[in-house]
Write a protein that holds these residues in place. Sequence first.
Motif, short mmCIF file in Angstrom:
data_model
loop_
_atom_site.label_atom_id
_atom_site.label_comp_id
_atom_site.label_asym_id
_atom_site.label_seq_id
_atom_site.Cartn_x
_atom_site.Cartn_y
_atom_site.Cartn_z
N PHE A 166 -1.22 -2.34 -4.47
CA PHE A 166 -0.59 -3.01 -5.63
C PHE A 166 -0.05 -4.34 -5.12
CE2 PHE A 166 0.76 -3.24 -9.83
CZ PHE A 166 2.13 -3.44 -9.97
N ASN A 167 -0.96 -5.28 -4.90
CA ASN A 167 -0.59 -6.55 -4.30
C ASN A 167 -0.02 -7.51 -5.33
OD1 ASN A 167 -1.60 -5.43 -1.99
ND2 ASN A 167 -3.36 -6.80 -1.82
N LEU A 168 0.97 -8.24 -4.89
CA LEU A 168 1.65 -9.23 -5.73
C LEU A 168 1.06 -10.60 -5.47
CD1 LEU A 168 4.15 -9.71 -7.67
CD2 LEU A 168 5.40 -10.30 -5.58
N ARG A 169 0.84 -11.37 -6.53
CA ARG A 169 0.25 -12.70 -6.37
C ARG A 169 0.98 -13.73 -7.24
NH1 ARG A 169 -5.24 -9.89 -6.76
NH2 ARG A 169 -5.21 -10.45 -8.97
N LYS A 170 0.91 -14.94 -6.76
CA LYS A 170 1.35 -16.09 -7.56
C LYS A 170 0.52 -17.28 -7.14
CE LYS A 170 5.35 -18.62 -9.27
NZ LYS A 170 6.82 -18.75 -9.34
N PRO A 171 -0.08 -18.00 -8.08
CA PRO A 171 -1.01 -19.07 -7.71
C PRO A 171 -0.34 -20.25 -7.01
CG PRO A 171 -0.97 -18.73 -10.11
CD PRO A 171 -0.04 -17.75 -9.52
N SER A 172 0.93 -20.52 -7.36
CA SER A 172 1.58 -21.70 -6.81
C SER A 172 3.08 -21.42 -6.69
CB SER A 172 1.32 -22.91 -7.73
OG SER A 172 2.02 -24.05 -7.28
N ASN A 183 0.84 -1.19 0.00
CA ASN A 183 0.00 0.00 0.00
C ASN A 183 0.88 1.25 0.00
OD1 ASN A 183 -1.97 -2.08 1.47
ND2 ASN A 183 -3.17 -0.43 0.56
N TYR A 184 0.38 2.28 -0.63
CA TYR A 184 1.14 3.52 -0.66
C TYR A 184 0.21 4.66 -0.26
CZ TYR A 184 -1.28 4.00 -5.10
OH TYR A 184 -2.26 4.09 -6.05
N SER A 185 0.81 5.76 0.11
CA SER A 185 -0.02 6.85 0.61
C SER A 185 0.11 8.11 -0.25
CB SER A 185 0.37 7.18 2.06
OG SER A 185 1.73 7.56 2.13
N TYR A 186 0.55 7.95 -1.49
CA TYR A 186 0.70 9.11 -2.37
C TYR A 186 -0.55 9.30 -3.20
CZ TYR A 186 5.58 8.41 -1.18
OH TYR A 186 6.75 8.24 -0.50
#
Lengths: 117, 112
Positions: free
Chosen positions: B74-80, B24-27
């Motif tokens: 801006f969340n980062l994801r990876k399924p596996s 998360n960012y606060s700009y």
Amino acid sequence: EPEVTQTPSHQVTQMGQEVILRCVPISNHLYFYWYRQILGQKVEFLVSFYNNEISEKSEIFDDQFSVERPDGSNFTLKIRSTKLEDSAMYFCASSEARTSGGTDTQYFGPGTRLTVL
Amino acid sequence: AQSVSQHNHHVILSEAASLELGCNYSYGGTVNLFWYVQYPGQHLQLLLKYFSGDPLVKGIKGFEAEFIKSKFSFNLRKPSVQWSDTAEYFCAVIPYGQNFVFGPGTRLSVLP
């Protein structure tokens, strides 16, 4: 793929000594940056450089720091009189265009670990 | 103070588990967003970036991130995940007219 290179990979120095960290940015890049990462902390911006002069600098980049592009390929960070708290990983980065404003990406070098004793 | 935050300092997962690392960012205003990865003993490498357009961004090695403007995230994801994903992950933000601001990093440990 072209990459940013840095030398040395590890520099050990005595407190009060001068050190010069060297970087070779990607050849067609015009903007150059230095960052540092103190162990266990986040990466911090130090300075950006364009057209042979400093574009921006952070509060960290005080009078003991200087940057130079001595020739067409190298970009150096000099610390005049090192302090214990200067011990950190120093990263160089370069980009084709000014990243601020969203036109390009900065590519990072492998870093130089500076240890001040 | 304006900043970039990452929700977890250290995440431990087993192989094949799904991953989501928060950022998360606060700009306010226009920002450009990045995720960098730092494998043990190696330098920062770009995973993915968002400048504009489709808020779901795909990067290298099966990673993706979703920009949700209303949540400043801006969340980062990876399924596996795989054991080789063990690394430190840094979210970075460029507020318009400024330089990179990095988050504190999230260490990911993937157990074989």
